[in-house]
Design an enzyme around this catalytic site. Structure first.
Site, mmCIF file in Angstrom:
data_model
loop_
_atom_site.group_PDB
_atom_site.id
_atom_site.type_symbol
_atom_site.label_atom_id
_atom_site.label_comp_id
_atom_site.label_asym_id
_atom_site.label_seq_id
_atom_site.Cartn_x
_atom_site.Cartn_y
_atom_site.Cartn_z
ATOM 1 N N PRO A 207 49.094 26.428 53.142
ATOM 2 C CA PRO A 207 48.375 25.843 54.068
ATOM 3 C C PRO A 207 46.752 25.975 53.764
ATOM 4 O O PRO A 207 46.138 25.275 54.471
ATOM 5 C CB PRO A 207 48.932 26.448 55.389
ATOM 6 C CG PRO A 207 49.389 27.722 55.078
ATOM 7 C CD PRO A 207 50.174 27.547 53.736
ATOM 8 N N CYS A 208 46.540 27.162 53.105
ATOM 9 C CA CYS A 208 45.131 27.433 52.896
ATOM 10 C C CYS A 208 44.304 26.332 52.117
ATOM 11 O O CYS A 208 43.406 26.045 52.507
ATOM 12 C CB CYS A 208 45.025 28.875 52.294
ATOM 13 S SG CYS A 208 45.753 30.017 53.095
ATOM 14 N N HIS A 209 45.286 25.874 51.127
ATOM 15 C CA HIS A 209 44.225 24.932 50.155
ATOM 16 C C HIS A 209 45.235 23.678 49.853
ATOM 17 O O HIS A 209 44.812 22.892 49.212
ATOM 18 C CB HIS A 209 44.026 25.446 48.975
ATOM 19 C CG HIS A 209 42.917 26.880 49.149
ATOM 20 N ND1 HIS A 209 43.748 28.216 49.057
ATOM 21 C CD2 HIS A 209 41.816 26.955 49.578
ATOM 22 C CE1 HIS A 209 42.638 28.950 49.660
ATOM 23 N NE2 HIS A 209 41.610 28.405 49.800
ATOM 24 N N GLY A 210 46.470 23.716 50.526
ATOM 25 C CA GLY A 210 47.310 22.446 50.318
ATOM 26 C C GLY A 210 48.112 22.291 49.052
ATOM 27 O O GLY A 210 48.437 21.352 48.500
#
Length: 174
Positions: free
Chosen positions: A137-140
């Site tokens: 979820p941090c960078h997809g």
């Protein structure tokens, strides 16, 4: 008075060689403790490999264990997840690797990977994302059910550490 060095030139050569050999042994004896202290400590060697009983992971479930200070995913995949991973065309993958290259023969249901996203080292969330695998979820970044990168900024698949099955249910990582 005769000069002894001129009568026996081999004596001087012997003294040079013997002195050099003693000096070399002395230097090696002084340097060895400095080199030896760079070896890993007993605590580090104890963490070099771990054993884990995969029978405790239910089918369709996963656990995160710690090895060498890193989180490691141990996933007991369902038959549907295995078939889904095998059906992916290599042309769809950023880092082409077959499902068979990421698991051990005879134990295809168990997927073992270091739980760090290959983009910036975040820990992805399991059973989520566009491909029902892992999602960072941090960078997809989206990974499939074999831990292969499918979408997002991560350049490579989740890393599979060296491991072996020491019995039907016990795996040694490292």
């Amino acid at each position: 008075m005769p000069d002894n060095d001129q009568k026996d030139p081999n004596r001087r050569d012997f003294l040079y060689v013997a002195s050099g050999a003693v000096g070399a042994v002395a230097v090696a004896g002084a340097v060895w403790p400095l080199i030896d202290q760079m070896n890993p400590s007993a605590a580090v060697l104890a963490l070099a490999s771990i054993e884990f009983d995969v029978s405790s992971v239910p089918e369709g479930g996963s656990v995160t264990i710690k090895w060498r200070g890193l989180p490691v995913f141990v996933r007991h995949r369902t038959e549907a997840e295995i078939e889904e991973a095998r059906a992916v065309p290599m042309s769809d993958l950023k880092d082409p690797q077959t499902d068979a290259e990421r698991v051990k023969e005879g134990h295809e249901q168990y997927l073992i990977m270091i739980a760090n996203c290959t983009h910036l080292g975040c820990v992805p969330v399991g059973e989520s994302g566009d491909f029902d695998g892992w999602f960072c979820p941090c960078h997809g970044s989206h990974y499939d059910t074999a831990g292969r990168i499918r979408k997002g900024p991560a350049p490579a698949n989740l890393v599979v550490p060296d491991y072996e099955f020491v019995s039907d249910t016990v795996v040694r990582i490292g």
